[in-house]
Design a protein around this motif. Structure first.
Motif, PDB file in Angstrom:
ATOM      1  N   LEU A   9       0.829  -1.216   0.000  1.00 26.28           N
ATOM      2  CA  LEU A   9       0.000   0.000   0.000  1.00 26.28           C
ATOM      3  C   LEU A   9       0.859   1.260   0.000  1.00 26.28           C
ATOM      4  O   LEU A   9       0.548   2.225  -0.702  1.00 26.28           O
ATOM      5  CB  LEU A   9      -0.927   0.015   1.217  1.00 26.28           C
ATOM      6  N   GLU A  10       1.942   1.254   0.756  1.00 20.74           N
ATOM      7  CA  GLU A  10       2.847   2.401   0.777  1.00 20.74           C
ATOM      8  C   GLU A  10       3.452   2.650  -0.595  1.00 20.74           C
ATOM      9  O   GLU A  10       3.548   3.785  -1.054  1.00 20.74           O
ATOM     10  CB  GLU A  10       3.941   2.185   1.820  1.00 20.74           C
ATOM     11  N   GLU A  11       3.857   1.574  -1.238  1.00 18.28           N
ATOM     12  CA  GLU A  11       4.420   1.710  -2.589  1.00 18.28           C
ATOM     13  C   GLU A  11       3.367   2.230  -3.556  1.00 18.28           C
ATOM     14  O   GLU A  11       3.642   3.089  -4.394  1.00 18.28           O
ATOM     15  CB  GLU A  11       4.966   0.366  -3.074  1.00 18.28           C
ATOM     16  N   TRP A  12       2.142   1.737  -3.451  1.00 12.79           N
ATOM     17  CA  TRP A  12       1.038   2.168  -4.305  1.00 12.79           C
ATOM     18  C   TRP A  12       0.797   3.671  -4.146  1.00 12.79           C
ATOM     19  O   TRP A  12       0.732   4.406  -5.121  1.00 12.79           O
ATOM     20  CB  TRP A  12      -0.214   1.367  -3.952  1.00 12.79           C
ATOM     21  N   HIS A  13       0.711   4.130  -2.920  1.00  9.46           N
ATOM     22  CA  HIS A  13       0.451   5.552  -2.675  1.00  9.46           C
ATOM     23  C   HIS A  13       1.628   6.427  -3.112  1.00  9.46           C
ATOM     24  O   HIS A  13       1.425   7.557  -3.556  1.00  9.46           O
ATOM     25  CB  HIS A  13       0.098   5.778  -1.199  1.00  9.46           C
ATOM     26  N   ARG A  14       2.841   5.903  -3.018  1.00  2.33           N
ATOM     27  CA  ARG A  14       4.015   6.631  -3.477  1.00  2.33           C
ATOM     28  C   ARG A  14       3.936   6.897  -4.988  1.00  2.33           C
ATOM     29  O   ARG A  14       4.348   7.963  -5.463  1.00  2.33           O
ATOM     30  CB  ARG A  14       5.290   5.849  -3.127  1.00  2.33           C
ATOM     31  N   LEU A  15       3.388   5.958  -5.753  1.00  4.07           N
ATOM     32  CA  LEU A  15       3.249   6.155  -7.201  1.00  4.07           C
ATOM     33  C   LEU A  15       2.380   7.374  -7.516  1.00  4.07           C
ATOM     34  O   LEU A  15       2.634   8.089  -8.475  1.00  4.07           O
ATOM     35  CB  LEU A  15       2.671   4.900  -7.856  1.00  4.07           C
ATOM     36  N   PHE A  16       1.372   7.615  -6.694  1.00  2.00           N
ATOM     37  CA  PHE A  16       0.514   8.791  -6.886  1.00  2.00           C
ATOM     38  C   PHE A  16       1.215  10.054  -6.407  1.00  2.00           C
ATOM     39  O   PHE A  16       1.146  11.091  -7.066  1.00  2.00           O
ATOM     40  CB  PHE A  16      -0.826   8.594  -6.159  1.00  2.00           C
ATOM     41  N   ALA A  17       1.909   9.965  -5.275  1.00  2.00           N
ATOM     42  CA  ALA A  17       2.623  11.129  -4.737  1.00  2.00           C
ATOM     43  C   ALA A  17       3.723  11.591  -5.695  1.00  2.00           C
ATOM     44  O   ALA A  17       3.975  12.792  -5.823  1.00  2.00           O
ATOM     45  CB  ALA A  17       3.218  10.792  -3.369  1.00  2.00           C
ATOM     46  N   GLU A  18       4.341  10.664  -6.387  1.00  2.00           N
ATOM     47  CA  GLU A  18       5.411  10.984  -7.338  1.00  2.00           C
ATOM     48  C   GLU A  18       4.878  11.372  -8.713  1.00  2.00           C
ATOM     49  O   GLU A  18       5.649  11.713  -9.597  1.00  2.00           O
ATOM     50  CB  GLU A  18       6.361   9.799  -7.459  1.00  2.00           C
ATOM     51  N   GLY A  19       3.569  11.271  -8.907  1.00  2.90           N
ATOM     52  CA  GLY A  19       2.973  11.646 -10.185  1.00  2.90           C
ATOM     53  C   GLY A  19       3.081  10.594 -11.268  1.00  2.90           C
ATOM     54  O   GLY A  19       2.795  10.867 -12.431  1.00  2.90           O
ATOM     55  N   LYS A  20       3.462   9.382 -10.901  1.00  7.09           N
ATOM     56  CA  LYS A  20       3.552   8.307 -11.891  1.00  7.09           C
ATOM     57  C   LYS A  20       2.173   7.766 -12.246  1.00  7.09           C
ATOM     58  O   LYS A  20       1.963   7.270 -13.353  1.00  7.09           O
ATOM     59  CB  LYS A  20       4.453   7.182 -11.378  1.00  7.09           C
ATOM     60  N   LEU A  21       1.249   7.840 -11.295  1.00 12.71           N
ATOM     61  CA  LEU A  21      -0.154   7.488 -11.515  1.00 12.71           C
ATOM     62  C   LEU A  21      -1.007   8.655 -11.047  1.00 12.71           C
ATOM     63  O   LEU A  21      -0.582   9.429 -10.188  1.00 12.71           O
ATOM     64  CB  LEU A  21      -0.538   6.224 -10.735  1.00 12.71           C
ATOM     65  N   ALA A  22      -2.197   8.775 -11.617  1.00 12.08           N
ATOM     66  CA  ALA A  22      -3.130   9.837 -11.216  1.00 12.08           C
ATOM     67  C   ALA A  22      -4.521   9.231 -11.056  1.00 12.08           C
ATOM     68  O   ALA A  22      -4.887   8.289 -11.757  1.00 12.08           O
ATOM     69  CB  ALA A  22      -3.150  10.947 -12.260  1.00 12.08           C
TER      70      ALA A  22
END
Length: 81
Positions: A50-63
């Motif tokens: 879950l932490e890795e998943w949320h990091r993808l959004f925080a880094e702008g890799k996913l929206a």
């Protein structure tokens, strides 16, 4: 997060799902399928996922959101830029 040796990174896994269309660009589906693929069975590993998943959004890799009819979570897309 460390996954099994032959597992593709979560971002690539999510990107591949998003490219399949709306039915696949869904947070729950991606996380459950990735969990199975990696053999994640304990709470600590689930939370790391879950932490890795949320990091993808925080880094702008996913929206969040897939289109104007599904503009928010649990749907997502991969930004073009």
């Amino acid at each position: 997060m460390s996954t099994t040796t032959n597992t593709k990174p979560l971002f690539e896994f999510a990107r591949d799902y998003a490219e399949k269309g709306l039915s696949y660009a869904h947070e729950g589906l991606v996380l459950r399928d990735y969990q199975k693929l990696c053999g994640i069975e304990d709470l600590e590993s689930e939370q790391k996922l879950l932490e890795e998943w949320h990091r993808l959004f925080a880094e702008g890799k996913l929206a969040w959101g897939y289109n104007v009819y599904n503009p928010s979570a649990p749907f997502f897309h991969v930004p073009k830029s």
